[in-house]
Scaffold this motif. Structure first.
Motif, mmCIF file in Angstrom:
data_model
loop_
_atom_site.group_PDB
_atom_site.id
_atom_site.type_symbol
_atom_site.label_atom_id
_atom_site.label_comp_id
_atom_site.label_asym_id
_atom_site.label_seq_id
_atom_site.Cartn_x
_atom_site.Cartn_y
_atom_site.Cartn_z
ATOM 1 N N VAL A 194 0.445 3.173 1.778
ATOM 2 C CA VAL A 194 1.643 2.725 2.490
ATOM 3 C C VAL A 194 1.413 2.915 3.985
ATOM 4 O O VAL A 194 1.179 4.033 4.440
ATOM 5 N N ASP A 195 1.483 1.810 4.730
ATOM 6 C CA ASP A 195 1.265 1.861 6.178
ATOM 7 C C ASP A 195 1.821 0.586 6.781
ATOM 8 O O ASP A 195 1.621 -0.500 6.239
ATOM 9 N N ASP A 196 2.504 0.708 7.914
ATOM 10 C CA ASP A 196 3.046 -0.474 8.576
ATOM 11 C C ASP A 196 2.012 -1.196 9.432
ATOM 12 O O ASP A 196 2.246 -2.322 9.853
ATOM 13 N N GLU A 197 0.861 -0.578 9.670
ATOM 14 C CA GLU A 197 -0.201 -1.224 10.440
ATOM 15 C C GLU A 197 -1.142 -1.945 9.482
ATOM 16 O O GLU A 197 -1.863 -1.324 8.703
ATOM 17 N N ARG A 198 -1.128 -3.263 9.563
ATOM 18 C CA ARG A 198 -1.862 -4.108 8.618
ATOM 19 C C ARG A 198 -3.358 -3.812 8.590
ATOM 20 O O ARG A 198 -3.961 -3.716 7.521
ATOM 21 N N ILE A 199 -3.969 -3.637 9.742
ATOM 22 C CA ILE A 199 -5.419 -3.421 9.784
ATOM 23 C C ILE A 199 -5.793 -2.098 9.113
ATOM 24 O O ILE A 199 -6.712 -2.045 8.301
ATOM 25 N N GLY A 200 -5.071 -1.034 9.425
ATOM 26 C CA GLY A 200 -5.335 0.257 8.786
ATOM 27 C C GLY A 200 -5.172 0.180 7.282
ATOM 28 O O GLY A 200 -5.956 0.745 6.520
ATOM 29 N N PRO A 241 10.473 1.494 1.870
ATOM 30 C CA PRO A 241 11.196 1.000 0.696
ATOM 31 C C PRO A 241 10.309 0.245 -0.291
ATOM 32 O O PRO A 241 10.432 0.428 -1.507
ATOM 33 N N THR A 242 9.395 -0.578 0.211
ATOM 34 C CA THR A 242 8.478 -1.305 -0.677
ATOM 35 C C THR A 242 7.543 -0.321 -1.382
ATOM 36 O O THR A 242 7.293 -0.440 -2.585
ATOM 37 N N GLY A 243 7.040 0.658 -0.635
ATOM 38 C CA GLY A 243 6.184 1.676 -1.227
ATOM 39 C C GLY A 243 6.880 2.450 -2.327
ATOM 40 O O GLY A 243 6.309 2.707 -3.391
ATOM 41 N N LEU A 244 8.128 2.812 -2.099
ATOM 42 C CA LEU A 244 8.897 3.545 -3.117
ATOM 43 C C LEU A 244 9.125 2.693 -4.365
ATOM 44 O O LEU A 244 9.041 3.203 -5.486
ATOM 45 N N ALA A 245 9.394 1.414 -4.179
ATOM 46 C CA ALA A 245 9.593 0.524 -5.329
ATOM 47 C C ALA A 245 8.313 0.400 -6.156
ATOM 48 O O ALA A 245 8.345 0.484 -7.390
ATOM 49 N N ILE A 246 7.182 0.216 -5.495
ATOM 50 C CA ILE A 246 5.899 0.126 -6.197
ATOM 51 C C ILE A 246 5.591 1.440 -6.890
ATOM 52 O O ILE A 246 5.178 1.466 -8.056
ATOM 53 N N PHE A 247 5.794 2.548 -6.187
ATOM 54 C CA PHE A 247 5.534 3.879 -6.738
ATOM 55 C C PHE A 247 6.324 4.114 -8.018
ATOM 56 O O PHE A 247 5.801 4.666 -8.985
ATOM 57 N N SER A 248 7.572 3.676 -8.039
ATOM 58 C CA SER A 248 8.428 3.864 -9.220
ATOM 59 C C SER A 248 8.034 2.957 -10.375
ATOM 60 O O SER A 248 8.132 3.349 -11.533
ATOM 61 N N ASP A 299 1.068 6.792 5.448
ATOM 62 C CA ASP A 299 1.113 6.961 6.894
ATOM 63 C C ASP A 299 2.401 7.707 7.250
ATOM 64 O O ASP A 299 3.425 7.542 6.587
ATOM 65 N N TYR A 300 2.347 8.525 8.301
ATOM 66 C CA TYR A 300 3.538 9.268 8.707
ATOM 67 C C TYR A 300 4.474 8.420 9.568
ATOM 68 O O TYR A 300 5.656 8.311 9.286
ATOM 69 N N SER A 301 3.951 7.822 10.610
ATOM 70 C CA SER A 301 4.791 7.141 11.592
ATOM 71 C C SER A 301 4.986 5.676 11.219
ATOM 72 O O SER A 301 4.082 4.855 11.363
ATOM 73 N N MET A 302 6.190 5.372 10.699
ATOM 74 C CA MET A 302 6.547 4.003 10.352
ATOM 75 C C MET A 302 8.000 3.773 10.729
ATOM 76 O O MET A 302 8.801 4.703 10.691
ATOM 77 N N PRO A 303 8.359 2.536 11.072
ATOM 78 C CA PRO A 303 9.762 2.268 11.389
ATOM 79 C C PRO A 303 10.651 2.387 10.147
ATOM 80 O O PRO A 303 10.197 2.160 9.033
ATOM 81 N N GLY A 304 11.873 2.766 10.366
ATOM 82 C CA GLY A 304 12.821 2.871 9.255
ATOM 83 C C GLY A 304 12.843 4.242 8.630
ATOM 84 O O GLY A 304 13.840 4.944 8.698
ATOM 85 N N MET A 305 11.765 4.628 8.033
ATOM 86 C CA MET A 305 11.650 5.968 7.438
ATOM 87 C C MET A 305 10.219 6.446 7.595
ATOM 88 O O MET A 305 9.279 5.696 7.382
#
Length: 113
Positions: A11-17, A39-46, A56-62
């Motif tokens: 889970v990361d908001d930076e596409r290249i990483g 939110p997308t990561g949590l849905a996939i995880f579940s 990743d730690y630093s992402m917008p939203g949460m």
């Protein structure tokens, strides 16, 4: 790639990483799912049989700490690796994950025996 290889969620908001981690993990034999936000990561995880998370730690939203707390409520046994450019994240964040890394420095054991 082995069909029974471990499934990792990145889970990361930076596409290249995100793409680089996916390629490296797949070359190492892992199956990889990706999400570009919490939110997308949590849905996939579940929904999926995820066996490890690279978050990743630093992402917008949460931020990654908030995501890790919610993941622990769903599947507490799944190892979580938290990546951050920040040094010295709050103990309440790092206590929730199995490994916290900043610029290549591991803080705790990731895979539990």
């Amino acid at each position: 790639m082995k069909q029974n290889s471990n499934l990792v969620l990145c889970v990361d908001d930076e596409r290249i990483g995100l793409e680089v981690r996916k390629i490296l993990l797949e070359r190492a034999g892992y199956r990889v799912l990706t999400a570009s936000d919490g939110p997308t990561g949590l849905a996939i995880f579940s929904a999926e049989p995820v066996e490890a998370v690279v978050l990743d730690y630093s992402m917008p939203g949460m931020h990654g700490g908030e995501i890790a707390i919610q993941m622990r409520q769903v599947k507490p046994q799944v190892p979580i690796l938290l990546l951050s450019a920040y040094i010295g994240l709050a103990p309440e964040v790092t206590a929730v994950v199995d490994l916290y890394m900043t610029k290549g420095r591991a803080r705790r054991s990731f895979w539990k025996n």
